[in-house]
Design a protein around this motif. Sequence first.
Motif, mmCIF file in Angstrom:
data_model
loop_
_atom_site.group_PDB
_atom_site.id
_atom_site.type_symbol
_atom_site.label_atom_id
_atom_site.label_comp_id
_atom_site.label_asym_id
_atom_site.label_seq_id
_atom_site.Cartn_x
_atom_site.Cartn_y
_atom_site.Cartn_z
ATOM 1 N N ALA A 43 0.832 -1.203 0.000
ATOM 2 C CA ALA A 43 0.000 0.000 0.000
ATOM 3 C C ALA A 43 0.871 1.258 0.000
ATOM 4 C CB ALA A 43 -0.942 -0.006 1.199
ATOM 5 N N LEU A 44 1.972 1.226 0.753
ATOM 6 C CA LEU A 44 2.908 2.360 0.733
ATOM 7 C C LEU A 44 3.491 2.549 -0.665
ATOM 8 C CD1 LEU A 44 4.792 1.859 4.123
ATOM 9 C CD2 LEU A 44 3.226 3.720 3.543
ATOM 10 N N TYR A 45 3.807 1.439 -1.327
ATOM 11 C CA TYR A 45 4.319 1.526 -2.692
ATOM 12 C C TYR A 45 3.271 2.159 -3.607
ATOM 13 C CZ TYR A 45 6.441 0.474 -7.137
ATOM 14 O OH TYR A 45 6.979 0.598 -8.389
ATOM 15 N N ALA A 46 2.011 1.769 -3.423
ATOM 16 C CA ALA A 46 0.939 2.343 -4.235
ATOM 17 C C ALA A 46 0.838 3.850 -4.009
ATOM 18 C CB ALA A 46 -0.388 1.659 -3.911
ATOM 19 N N LEU A 47 0.968 4.282 -2.762
ATOM 20 C CA LEU A 47 0.933 5.726 -2.471
ATOM 21 C C LEU A 47 2.121 6.451 -3.111
ATOM 22 C CD1 LEU A 47 -0.187 5.702 1.261
ATOM 23 C CD2 LEU A 47 -1.492 6.588 -0.696
ATOM 24 N N ALA A 48 3.292 5.833 -3.037
ATOM 25 C CA ALA A 48 4.472 6.446 -3.657
ATOM 26 C C ALA A 48 4.311 6.516 -5.174
ATOM 27 C CB ALA A 48 5.731 5.661 -3.285
ATOM 28 N N MET A 67 4.986 14.037 0.905
ATOM 29 C CA MET A 67 4.250 12.781 1.027
ATOM 30 C C MET A 67 5.015 11.642 0.358
ATOM 31 S SD MET A 67 1.847 10.411 -0.444
ATOM 32 C CE MET A 67 1.206 11.139 -1.899
ATOM 33 N N TYR A 68 5.593 11.919 -0.804
ATOM 34 C CA TYR A 68 6.391 10.907 -1.496
ATOM 35 C C TYR A 68 7.550 10.444 -0.609
ATOM 36 C CZ TYR A 68 9.374 8.655 -4.912
ATOM 37 O OH TYR A 68 10.165 7.748 -5.570
ATOM 38 N N TYR A 69 8.239 11.400 -0.019
ATOM 39 C CA TYR A 69 9.337 11.054 0.888
ATOM 40 C C TYR A 69 8.842 10.193 2.045
ATOM 41 C CZ TYR A 69 13.860 13.183 -0.116
ATOM 42 O OH TYR A 69 15.106 13.445 -0.623
ATOM 43 N N VAL A 107 9.529 11.330 10.200
ATOM 44 C CA VAL A 107 8.349 12.181 9.995
ATOM 45 C C VAL A 107 8.607 13.584 10.536
ATOM 46 C CG1 VAL A 107 5.950 12.561 10.714
ATOM 47 C CG2 VAL A 107 6.671 10.313 9.920
ATOM 48 N N LEU A 108 9.181 13.653 11.723
ATOM 49 C CA LEU A 108 9.476 14.968 12.312
ATOM 50 C C LEU A 108 10.474 15.743 11.449
ATOM 51 C CD1 LEU A 108 9.686 13.946 16.073
ATOM 52 C CD2 LEU A 108 7.814 15.135 14.910
ATOM 53 N N ALA A 109 11.491 15.066 10.943
ATOM 54 C CA ALA A 109 12.497 15.734 10.105
ATOM 55 C C ALA A 109 11.890 16.234 8.798
ATOM 56 C CB ALA A 109 13.657 14.785 9.824
ATOM 57 N N VAL A 110 11.068 15.411 8.163
ATOM 58 C CA VAL A 110 10.449 15.823 6.894
ATOM 59 C C VAL A 110 9.455 16.959 7.129
ATOM 60 C CG1 VAL A 110 8.942 15.074 5.005
ATOM 61 C CG2 VAL A 110 10.837 13.622 5.734
ATOM 62 N N ALA A 111 8.688 16.872 8.190
ATOM 63 C CA ALA A 111 7.716 17.926 8.479
ATOM 64 C C ALA A 111 8.396 19.269 8.717
ATOM 65 C CB ALA A 111 6.866 17.546 9.694
ATOM 66 N N ALA A 112 9.558 19.239 9.349
ATOM 67 C CA ALA A 112 10.261 20.481 9.667
ATOM 68 C C ALA A 112 11.137 20.986 8.523
ATOM 69 C CB ALA A 112 11.122 20.279 10.916
ATOM 70 N N ALA A 113 11.382 20.154 7.539
ATOM 71 C CA ALA A 113 12.299 20.530 6.460
ATOM 72 C C ALA A 113 11.684 21.598 5.555
ATOM 73 C CB ALA A 113 12.657 19.307 5.625
ATOM 74 N N THR A 114 12.528 22.507 5.131
ATOM 75 C CA THR A 114 12.093 23.477 4.127
ATOM 76 C C THR A 114 12.321 22.869 2.745
ATOM 77 O OG1 THR A 114 14.267 24.505 4.122
ATOM 78 C CG2 THR A 114 12.611 25.474 5.560
ATOM 79 N N VAL A 115 11.475 23.221 1.830
ATOM 80 C CA VAL A 115 11.564 22.673 0.477
ATOM 81 C C VAL A 115 11.940 23.790 -0.476
ATOM 82 C CG1 VAL A 115 10.294 21.523 -1.371
ATOM 83 C CG2 VAL A 115 9.873 20.883 1.006
ATOM 84 N N ASN A 116 12.901 23.512 -1.329
ATOM 85 C CA ASN A 116 13.332 24.452 -2.353
ATOM 86 C C ASN A 116 12.387 24.321 -3.549
ATOM 87 O OD1 ASN A 116 14.549 25.888 -4.362
ATOM 88 N ND2 ASN A 116 16.501 24.795 -4.303
ATOM 89 N N PRO A 117 11.486 25.274 -3.743
ATOM 90 C CA PRO A 117 10.509 25.149 -4.831
ATOM 91 C C PRO A 117 11.146 25.114 -6.216
ATOM 92 C CG PRO A 117 9.968 27.024 -3.396
ATOM 93 C CD PRO A 117 11.278 26.469 -2.950
ATOM 94 N N ASP A 118 12.314 25.720 -6.372
ATOM 95 C CA ASP A 118 12.980 25.692 -7.679
ATOM 96 C C ASP A 118 13.407 24.279 -8.059
ATOM 97 O OD1 ASP A 118 12.664 28.417 -8.016
ATOM 98 O OD2 ASP A 118 14.589 28.883 -7.047
ATOM 99 N N ALA A 119 13.787 23.482 -7.053
ATOM 100 C CA ALA A 119 14.212 22.109 -7.331
ATOM 101 C C ALA A 119 13.032 21.234 -7.752
ATOM 102 C CB ALA A 119 14.899 21.512 -6.111
#
Length: 133
Positions: A43-48, A67-69, A107-119
């Motif tokens: 199911a996780l694979y299906a979500l990815a 979410m993908y991460y 989960v905590l690390a991904v939630a707190a991470a900033t995302v570079n929109p250009d990438a």
Amino acid sequence: MSIEGAAVSLGATLVSLAFAALVFKQWLSRRKPYQLAWSIGLALYALAAFAQFWAEAYGWDVGVYKMYYLVAAPLVAVLGIGSTLLVERRVGLGFAVYAAIVFVGFVLAVAAATVNPDALKSSIPAGNAMPDA
């Protein structure tokens, strides 16, 4: 973004969902813990795969990327938990606890991470959109 890539990703989503449902049905009738772990991993694979489909069809955005991460990284561990449970239940349960603890931190690390929109402008961001993670 490509129609071909979106089609392949959507196909992978559907096939994985079908397998997840079949394995989950086996778990319902047999109650073997490895079947539950495998159905969750599928199911996780299906979500990815669905996140990849979405990105191919509509482009990446911060929510889809995170979410993908969150679903792509642990799916291998969850499938491994199922295999370990099949071979040695006690070790599999220990591995499941360990993976759950690591996943909470992830989960905590991904939630707190900033995302570079250009990438996120390329069809495959190559993992460099969260530079501080």
